[in-house]
Enzyme design. Structure first.
Site, mmCIF file in Angstrom:
data_model
loop_
_atom_site.group_PDB
_atom_site.id
_atom_site.type_symbol
_atom_site.label_atom_id
_atom_site.label_comp_id
_atom_site.label_asym_id
_atom_site.label_seq_id
_atom_site.Cartn_x
_atom_site.Cartn_y
_atom_site.Cartn_z
ATOM 1 N N ASP A 1 0.715 -1.218 0.086
ATOM 2 C CA ASP A 1 0.039 0.125 -0.131
ATOM 3 C C ASP A 1 0.869 1.273 0.007
ATOM 4 O O ASP A 1 1.369 1.758 -1.056
ATOM 5 C CB ASP A 1 -0.979 -0.130 1.251
ATOM 6 C CG ASP A 1 -1.841 0.967 1.136
ATOM 7 O OD1 ASP A 1 -2.161 1.679 0.070
ATOM 8 O OD2 ASP A 1 -2.570 1.173 2.398
ATOM 9 N N PHE B 1 -9.855 -0.073 -0.158
ATOM 10 C CA PHE B 1 -9.589 -0.972 1.076
ATOM 11 C C PHE B 1 -9.998 -2.431 0.655
ATOM 12 O O PHE B 1 -11.129 -2.420 0.287
ATOM 13 C CB PHE B 1 -9.993 -0.483 2.223
ATOM 14 C CG PHE B 1 -9.528 -1.081 3.460
ATOM 15 C CD1 PHE B 1 -8.277 -0.490 4.140
ATOM 16 C CD2 PHE B 1 -10.212 -2.176 4.057
ATOM 17 C CE1 PHE B 1 -7.751 -1.383 5.204
ATOM 18 C CE2 PHE B 1 -9.727 -2.567 5.058
ATOM 19 C CZ PHE B 1 -8.366 -2.335 5.743
ATOM 20 N N VAL B 2 -9.184 -3.290 0.779
ATOM 21 C CA VAL B 2 -9.620 -4.777 0.180
ATOM 22 C C VAL B 2 -9.548 -5.708 1.664
ATOM 23 O O VAL B 2 -8.666 -5.369 2.509
ATOM 24 C CB VAL B 2 -8.835 -5.178 -0.868
ATOM 25 C CG1 VAL B 2 -9.431 -4.509 -2.044
ATOM 26 C CG2 VAL B 2 -7.348 -5.203 -0.610
ATOM 27 N N ARG C 1 -10.388 -12.295 7.140
ATOM 28 C CA ARG C 1 -9.157 -12.618 6.523
ATOM 29 C C ARG C 1 -9.538 -14.103 5.839
ATOM 30 O O ARG C 1 -8.668 -14.355 5.032
ATOM 31 C CB ARG C 1 -8.207 -13.195 7.658
ATOM 32 C CG ARG C 1 -7.627 -11.534 8.488
ATOM 33 C CD ARG C 1 -6.460 -12.124 9.418
ATOM 34 N NE ARG C 1 -6.265 -11.117 10.416
ATOM 35 C CZ ARG C 1 -5.454 -10.147 10.255
ATOM 36 N NH1 ARG C 1 -4.873 -9.915 9.077
ATOM 37 N NH2 ARG C 1 -5.239 -9.069 11.028
ATOM 38 N N ASP D 1 -7.422 -8.090 6.601
ATOM 39 C CA ASP D 1 -8.620 -7.863 7.506
ATOM 40 C C ASP D 1 -9.177 -6.371 7.495
ATOM 41 O O ASP D 1 -8.396 -5.375 6.996
ATOM 42 C CB ASP D 1 -7.849 -7.983 8.934
ATOM 43 C CG ASP D 1 -6.878 -7.153 9.465
ATOM 44 O OD1 ASP D 1 -5.945 -6.766 8.614
ATOM 45 O OD2 ASP D 1 -7.445 -6.536 10.455
HETATM 46 P P1 IMP Z 1 1.756 -0.395 3.786
HETATM 47 O O1 IMP Z 1 2.668 -0.104 4.904
HETATM 48 O O2 IMP Z 1 1.009 0.691 3.761
HETATM 49 O O3 IMP Z 1 2.277 -0.671 2.673
HETATM 50 O O4 IMP Z 1 0.583 -1.435 4.342
HETATM 51 C C1 IMP Z 1 0.919 -2.730 4.422
HETATM 52 C C2 IMP Z 1 0.315 -3.268 5.656
HETATM 53 O O5 IMP Z 1 -1.043 -2.588 5.914
HETATM 54 C C3 IMP Z 1 -0.042 -4.714 4.911
HETATM 55 O O6 IMP Z 1 0.614 -5.457 5.636
HETATM 56 C C4 IMP Z 1 -1.531 -4.919 5.245
HETATM 57 O O7 IMP Z 1 -1.530 -5.564 6.820
HETATM 58 C C5 IMP Z 1 -2.131 -3.510 5.648
HETATM 59 N N1 IMP Z 1 -2.915 -3.164 4.362
HETATM 60 C C6 IMP Z 1 -2.707 -2.439 3.426
HETATM 61 N N2 IMP Z 1 -3.739 -2.044 2.675
HETATM 62 C C7 IMP Z 1 -4.653 -2.929 3.246
HETATM 63 C C8 IMP Z 1 -5.999 -3.265 2.727
HETATM 64 O O8 IMP Z 1 -6.615 -2.823 1.685
HETATM 65 N N3 IMP Z 1 -6.764 -4.039 3.381
HETATM 66 C C9 IMP Z 1 -6.274 -4.660 4.647
HETATM 67 N N4 IMP Z 1 -5.049 -4.384 5.105
HETATM 68 C C10 IMP Z 1 -4.165 -3.393 4.290
HETATM 69 MG MG MG Z 2 -4.641 -5.388 8.927
#
Ligand code: IMP
Ligand code: MG
Length: 191
Positions: A110, A159-160, A172, A166
């Site tokens: 993300d 958001f997925v 999950r 989750d």
């Molecule tokens: P980042 O640090 O923003 O890249 O987010 C990564 C972490 O956030 C992942 O390990 C996921 O656990 C959580 N995450 C990111 N996007 C989503 C989403 O759309 N749904 C659920 N969890 C997410």
């Molecule tokens: Mg999460």
């Protein structure tokens, strides 16, 4: 039963990646990882809890090299809202990765903050090699400099949930990836 708000059932959620497509993507990623890694070298997979568990379980059953698995606890979301700081709850530095071939695994990229934080801690241990693999990469700008070597597919910036992902520890277990509308996040969900 949800106390308030929109409480969807699993069949109400808009599917982003179907179960069959997930299966195809996992097999394709596994084939690419096998092609890039020697059958003689042990690969240490560092998977980011909790979201990567389902992906990890499916992926490793298609890998043919000797494997070790390590789990790292990191958390950056509360509900559907991203927290500023990434918490690395388990100390990655306790892992013994010096001179090892490492594959860092997460379900979704993300903002990139989580993977960048864990990757930095892995690199600090001077592994023989380190590559990163995600099943899903959101189409959005990223300020963090991280480009996973293995990406299953790009998805819209929504958001997925499902396939390990989750919202407040729910959803999950869905075998597919679905969008969770903002209104559903506060209302919980009925399955
Ligand atoms: P980042 O640090 O923003 O890249 O987010 C990564 C972490 O956030 C992942 O390990 C996921 O656990 C959580 N995450 C990111 N996007 C989503 C989403 O759309 N749904 C659920 N969890 C997410
Ligand atoms: Mg999460």
């Amino acid at each position: 039963m949800a106390a308030s708000g929109y409480a969807p059932r699993r069949t109400d959620l808009p599917v982003v990646i179907s179960e069959a497509r997930v299966r195809h993507l996992v097999r394709r990623l596994a084939a690419a990882i096998c092609a890039d890694h020697s059958e003689g070298d042990t690969l240490v997979i560092v998977a980011v809890l909790k979201a990567a568990v389902v992906f990890l379980a499916d992926l490793i059953r298609h890998l043919t090299m000797p494997l070790e698995i390590e789990l790292v606890n990191a958390r950056s979301y509360s509900g559907t809202r991203r927290r500023e700081a990434v918490e690395i709850l388990d100390d990655v530095l306790e892992l013994e990765l010096t001179g090892r071939h490492v594959l860092l695994l997460d379900c979704v990229l993300d903002s990139g903050h989580t993977l960048a934080a864990v990757l930095g801690a892995i690199v600090a241990q001077a592994p023989a090699s380190v590559k990163t693999c995600v099943l899903l990469r959101k189409r959005r700008p990223r300020t963090v400099d991280i480009e996973p070597e293995y990406v299953g597919t790009d998805i819209p910036d929504v958001f997925v949930v499902g396939y390990g992902l989750d919202c407040d520890n729910r959803w999950r277990h869905l075998p597919f990836v679905a969008e969770l509308p903002e209104a559903a996040a506060s209302g919980g969900g009925e399955e």
